[in-house]
Design a protein around this motif. Structure first.
Motif, PDB file in Angstrom:
ATOM      1  N   ALA A 174      11.693  -1.184  -1.424  1.00  0.00           N
ATOM      2  CA  ALA A 174      11.788   0.420  -1.638  1.00  0.00           C
ATOM      3  C   ALA A 174      11.679   0.706  -3.016  1.00  0.00           C
ATOM      4  O   ALA A 174      11.068   1.856  -3.438  1.00  0.00           O
ATOM      5  N   PHE A 175      12.202  -0.069  -3.949  1.00  0.00           N
ATOM      6  CA  PHE A 175      11.925   0.418  -5.350  1.00  0.00           C
ATOM      7  C   PHE A 175      10.639   0.396  -5.863  1.00  0.00           C
ATOM      8  O   PHE A 175       9.895   1.048  -6.488  1.00  0.00           O
ATOM      9  N   GLU A 176       9.840  -0.782  -5.283  1.00  0.00           N
ATOM     10  CA  GLU A 176       8.320  -0.970  -5.568  1.00  0.00           C
ATOM     11  C   GLU A 176       7.431   0.209  -4.839  1.00  0.00           C
ATOM     12  O   GLU A 176       6.500   0.646  -5.561  1.00  0.00           O
ATOM     13  N   ALA A 177       7.849   0.474  -3.738  1.00  0.00           N
ATOM     14  CA  ALA A 177       7.176   1.658  -3.179  1.00  0.00           C
ATOM     15  C   ALA A 177       7.288   2.845  -3.802  1.00  0.00           C
ATOM     16  O   ALA A 177       6.345   3.826  -3.959  1.00  0.00           O
ATOM     17  N   ALA A 178       8.413   3.282  -4.377  1.00  0.00           N
ATOM     18  CA  ALA A 178       8.792   4.348  -5.281  1.00  0.00           C
ATOM     19  C   ALA A 178       7.869   4.199  -6.512  1.00  0.00           C
ATOM     20  O   ALA A 178       7.282   5.338  -6.750  1.00  0.00           O
ATOM     21  N   ARG A 179       8.040   3.077  -7.312  1.00  0.00           N
ATOM     22  CA  ARG A 179       7.337   2.779  -8.205  1.00  0.00           C
ATOM     23  C   ARG A 179       5.959   3.151  -8.314  1.00  0.00           C
ATOM     24  O   ARG A 179       5.251   3.933  -9.142  1.00  0.00           O
ATOM     25  N   ASP A 180       5.332   2.496  -7.283  1.00  0.00           N
ATOM     26  CA  ASP A 180       3.804   2.579  -6.974  1.00  0.00           C
ATOM     27  C   ASP A 180       3.420   3.958  -6.838  1.00  0.00           C
ATOM     28  O   ASP A 180       2.172   4.497  -7.094  1.00  0.00           O
ATOM     29  N   ARG A 181       4.368   4.948  -6.038  1.00  0.00           N
ATOM     30  CA  ARG A 181       3.808   6.177  -5.757  1.00  0.00           C
ATOM     31  C   ARG A 181       4.300   7.220  -7.035  1.00  0.00           C
ATOM     32  O   ARG A 181       3.850   8.460  -6.850  1.00  0.00           O
TER      33      ARG A 181
END
Length: 295
Positions: A174-181
Motif C-alpha cells: 500500500a505504501f509503495e502504491a501511494a508513493r508511486d502515484r
C-alpha cells in the motif's frame, strides 16, 4: 530479471481495462508487461486441443488489448503469451511468475469470458503473489484510469489494516502504491465492539469506549510509524471505526484509486480461501482491489 506485471486478457471490457491498468502499473513499477490469454478454458472430455476458433479468439483478444495499451500508454512495450487451461491453474501459475497479476472484474455482477466468479476467486485464493482486480469503465474505471499516472495524487490509496495481525507485505504494498502515484494513503481499521465474556483482565475492551478508541489509535500510529519513516513522502490519514471492516473499506473505496487488503496463505488447495473481508470488497468496491497474500 525482475518479474513482470502480468495481465490476463480475454477480449471483454473488463480485461481491456485490466490491460490498460497493468500497462500504467508497469510504468510506475519500472517492470516489463506481459499479456496472457488462456485458451481451452473448458477442455473437452475427449482431450481435443484448442481449435482454430479458440486460437483465433486468443489472437483477437491479445490484439485488442495491445491496441488499448497503445492508445493509453504508447511508450509501453509488452510481450504476449497463450497458455492452456484449466483457467484457475493457468492463472495461478502466471501469478507465481509475476510482480503483480492483474485481472478484469465486474464486481457483484460476476465475471465475463473465462473470468467467471469461481475462477477469479480461485486465483485470488491460491495466488502466492498480489492479484489486482480491475472493473471496466462502466463500473467507474474511467475516473481512476484518467487520474493515473499523470494526475497522480487526486485519489487516495486505501489500506485495510488489521491491527490484530498487521502484515508487512500488505502495508508495504500500500505504501509503495501511494508513493508511486503521488497519492495520500488512507489506513482504515475497524475494531470490533468488545465481547464481555471473552475479555481477560486489562484488555482494551474493558476500557470505556472513548478511551478504548484512543488506545486503538495509539496502536495504529505505532504500527504505521516505521512505514511513515521509510516512505516520508507519503501522507497518511488514519481512520478508525468501530464495527465490521468490510463496510468502511467499501465506502472509502468510492473515492480511491486503489484498495489494498490482505489474505492469509493457507496450506493445501482444500484450504484456499479469500477471507470474508477480501471476499466482500472484491464484490462491492468501486475501484481496483489489490489482494496481497501473506503468511
Amino acid at each position: 530479471m525482475p518479474p513482470p506485471v502480468i495481465a490476463g486478457v480475454d477480449g471483454s471490457a473488463e480485461s481491456l481495462a485490466a490491460a490498460e491498468w497493468a500497462a500504467r502499473e508497469s510504468v510506475r513499477r519500472g517492470r516489463s508487461l506481459r499479456l496472457v490469454h488462456v485458451w481451452s478454458w473448458h477442455p473437452r472430455q475427449d482431450g481435443e486441443p484448442a481449435t482454430a476458433a479458440q486460437r483465433l479468439m486468443a489472437r483477437r483478444a491479445l490484439r485488442q488489448a495491445g491496441e488499448r495499451i497503445g492508445r493509453a500508454c504508447p511508450q509501453v512495450r509488452f510481450e504476449e503469451e497463450q497458455v492452456e487451461g484449466p483457467a484457475t491453474a493457468a492463472l495461478v501459475r502466471a501469478a507465481a511468475q509475476a510482480d503483480v497479476l492483474v485481472l478484469g472484474s465486474r464486481g457483484l455482477s460476476g465475471f465475463t469470458g473465462f473470468l467467471v466468479g469461481s475462477v477469479a476467486l480461485g486465483v485470488v485464493a491460491r495466488a502466492v503473489r498480489p492479484v489486482v482486480l480491475v472493473p471496466s469503465a462502466g463500473k467507474g474505471a474511467g475516473v481512476y484510469l484518467r487520474a493515473e499516472p499523470e494526475e497522480g495524487g487526486g485519489r487516495d490509496v486505501v489500506l485495510g489494516l488489521d491491527l490484530a495481525d498487521p502484515c508487512d507485505e500488505v502495508i508495504e504494498f500500500a505504501f509503495e502504491a501511494a508513493r508511486d502515484r503521488g497519492s495520500r494513503l488512507r489506513a482504515v481499521h475497524a475494531w470490533p465492539p468488545p465481547a464481555p465474556f471473552a475479555l481477560g483482565p486489562g484488555e482494551i475492551g474493558l476500557i470505556e469506549e472513548p478511551w478504548r478508541a484512543a488506545e486503538w489509535r495509539d496502536f495504529m500510529t505505532a504500527v504505521l510509524q516505521p512505514w511513515c519513516d521509510k516512505y516520508p513522502g507519503v501522507e497518511v490519514v488514519e481512520t478508525l471505526i468501530e464495527g465490521r471492516a468490510a463496510s468502511p473499506l467499501i465506502r472509502a473505496a468510492r473515492a480511491a484509486s486503489l484498495l489494498v487488503v490482505g489474505r492469509r496463505i493457507t496450506q493445501g488447495p482444500a484450504l484456499a480461501r479469500t477471507g470474508p473481508v477480501a471476499h466482500a470488497v472484491i464484490h462491492h468496491a468501486g475501484c481496483p482491489v489489490a489482494v496481497v497474500p501473506h503468511e
